[in-house]
Design an enzyme around this catalytic site. Structure first.
Site, short mmCIF file in Angstrom:
data_model
loop_
_atom_site.label_atom_id
_atom_site.label_comp_id
_atom_site.label_asym_id
_atom_site.label_seq_id
_atom_site.Cartn_x
_atom_site.Cartn_y
_atom_site.Cartn_z
N ASP A 198 0.42 -9.89 -2.63
CA ASP A 198 -0.86 -9.98 -1.95
C ASP A 198 -1.80 -8.96 -2.56
O ASP A 198 -1.43 -8.22 -3.48
CB ASP A 198 -0.72 -9.76 -0.43
CG ASP A 198 -0.13 -8.40 -0.10
OD1 ASP A 198 0.06 -7.56 -1.01
OD2 ASP A 198 0.13 -8.14 1.09
N ASP A 200 -4.36 -5.85 -1.43
CA ASP A 200 -4.86 -4.94 -0.40
C ASP A 200 -6.13 -4.27 -0.90
O ASP A 200 -6.15 -3.68 -1.99
CB ASP A 200 -3.82 -3.87 -0.07
CG ASP A 200 -2.51 -4.47 0.43
OD1 ASP A 200 -2.57 -5.48 1.14
OD2 ASP A 200 -1.44 -3.93 0.09
N ASP A 248 -5.57 -8.49 2.32
CA ASP A 248 -5.79 -7.59 3.46
C ASP A 248 -7.02 -6.75 3.18
O ASP A 248 -7.09 -6.06 2.14
CB ASP A 248 -4.59 -6.67 3.68
CG ASP A 248 -3.33 -7.43 4.11
OD1 ASP A 248 -3.48 -8.56 4.61
OD2 ASP A 248 -2.23 -6.90 3.93
#
Length: 513
Positions: free
Chosen positions: A340, A342, A437
């Site tokens: 992912d 961040d 995120d």
């Protein structure tokens, strides 16, 4: 007769003040391997050849210092014995501070041929007479290497020389996590972290002497791998039905251990079982996690992460021009792939960050580039001390989302970076679902936030443990509290936090514990 052994690692180098000026050579070439800093010994090599090799190395993306300084991780010498290099270092009257490899020029030339740092083998290590160790106080094998207990005290790059052992420990730790058995899980993660920091291969059981956090159980595993090339216990775990099911379940966005345990007890075992279960109640997050599972389970490339960072930056700078937007996590530590992205967001103007997150989400929604999002508002209490729980989550405003990354944005980033490549196969789908995120922090807490969100997880855990047990302080992603003075310690940079804790500063790419 004198015994001759390889000079494994860790020759102490005097710590010198950091110099702000960067040599012109660094400006001309991109640094690809930030975790390595080389120094070429001119002795017996000659000035012209040294300059040529330094220029060649920099063209290949290596960092090479003109002078011997505290940042050096690898010393390369030509036509010198280990004793001669040690004598040369001794003549410089360098005090003990940090450690580095001493290697033959063959390692350097092989790196140049490969185009990247190759694994250090025993043939690359210079030799030193055993009876010289007393006069130079140099380690002769990994059993002599002093490895400190906390990961925040050790420099750990992405290059893991003993991966065959660390992978085994990480699998066993993950299995204990699935069993919700915290003690053994933490023990294996700490032991794995120690081995990851080593810059020499473990070849015999004697190499384990003096290493911290390795109990008999772990030594038996290492011994079995040394003898058989694998550990039967690890093989059994990887083939177990429970482990394989939990790996699948927990890779679904929105699924934690409690849900995975519940599904397993219901008799579910595979991704298809989850999709076909008629009476299974799923949250919105889990539904989207299943819908875009293939994309989310796939790796995110550095190029894709850069494209997402630029997308978010351009949106935020449209209404807050002085906002600071930084990709953290593994990509900040030098990784080329991740699961992912961040992104940490702040602004030097007090209070200007408060509406950034919702405005950014609205723009992405209007652009049709959000599949799912979940905003969690800040719950931070300024009067509250930092959390004593080393695994506690922070209280920042944040958004967990699934972003629709357009392929054209990645292509633009590809071209701008100078690494454009034509796709090998036509891709009819013009987007990819990526987990992102977004975290918003007040500027006065930014140093603590970026330190906490950079990781790695084991580095962060040990950093907090070190603060508590060694310094009588409490550290979290918001603040650093000194219990002996009953005050909060201010920090504008990560370096300030390391200084408060009495630790040598570690660059992000040295925190891969």
């Amino acid at each position: 007769m004198d015994l001759v052994r390889p000079l494994s690692v860790l020759v102490p180098i005097k710590k010198r003040p950091k110099i702000a000026h960067v040599p012109s050579s660094f400006c001309r070439y991109e640094v690809k391997f930030k975790e390595l800093v080389l120094f070429l010994v001119e002795r017996k090599m000659g000035t012209s050849r040294r300059n040529f090799l330094m220029e060649l190395g920099r063209k290949k993306g290596f960092q090479i210092e003109n002078e011997l300084r505290d940042s050096v991780t690898h010393i390369v010498a030509e036509n010198n014995s280990g004793d001669e290099v040690l004598e040369w270092i001794q003549s410089k009257k360098l005090s003990e501070s940090i450690t580095c490899h001493i290697l033959d020029i063959s390692w350097f030339t092989e790196c140049m041929g490969a185009g990247y740092p190759i694994k250090i083998e025993s043939r690359h290590q210079l030799k030193v007479q055993e009876n010289c160790s007393a006069s130079f106080n140099m380690p002769l094998s990994s059993s002599c290497v002093r490895v400190l207990q906390y990961a925040c005290q050790r420099r750990t790059s992405l290059q893991v020389i003993n991966r065959i052992f660390t992978d085994a420990f990480d699998i066993l730790a993950e299995n204990y996590e699935f069993l919700q058995n915290k003690g053994p899980r933490v023990a294996f993660l700490r032991a794995s972290s120690v081995l990851k920091s080593l810059q020499i291969p473990i070849l015999t059981m004697k190499d384990l002497e003096g290493l911290p956090l390795l109990v008999d159980e772990m030594k038996y595993i290492i011994e079995e791998i040394l003898e058989d090339g694998k550990c039967q216990r690890v093989v059994e775990v990887m083939n177990s039905e429970r482990y394989k099911s939990f790996k699948i379940f927990t890779s679904i966005f929105g699924v934690g251990l409690m849900t995975a345990e519940k599904w397993y007890r219901m008799g579910l075992r595979t991704l298809e079982d989850i999709k076909n279960a008629k009476d299974l109640k799923l949250t919105s997050m889990q539904k989207h996690g299943l819908l875009y599972y293939e994309d989310i389970a796939d790796y995110v490339s550095k190029m894709e992460a850069d494209a997402i960072e630029n997308l978010v930056k351009n949106i935020i700078w449209g209404f807050v021009p002085d906002a600071i937007v930084t990709v953290t996590g593994g990509f900040r530590r030098g990784k080329n792939v991740g699961h992912d992205v961040d992104i940490l967001i702040t602004c030097p103007r007090n209070g200007a960050e408060k509406h950034i997150l919702h405005n950014t989400i609205n723009v992405l929604k209007n652009k049709g580039q959000i599949f799912f999002y979940n905003v969690i508002e800040s719950t931070f209490n300024e009067t509250k001390r930092p959390s004593r729980n080393i695994d506690a989550l922070d209280h920042y405003q944040k958004c967990f989302l699934i972003l629709k990354l357009l392929k054209k944005d990645v292509e633009i980033e590809n071209k701008c970076s100078g690494h454009w490549q034509e796709p090998t196969e036509p891709d009819l789908r013009m987007w990819k679902a990526v987990r992102v995120d977004l975290v918003v922090t007040p500027y006065e807490q930014y140093a603590f936030a970026i330190l906490g969100w950079t990781g790695s997880t084991q580095f962060e855990r040990d950093l907090r443990r070190y603060a508590t047990h060694e310094k009588k302080m409490i550290l979290d992603n918001h603040a650093l509290f000194d219990k002996t003075k009953n005050i909060f310690l201010e920090a504008k940079t990560e370096e300030d936090i390391f200084t408060h804790l009495g630790l040598n500063y570690l660059e992000p790419w040295e925190r891969n514990a």
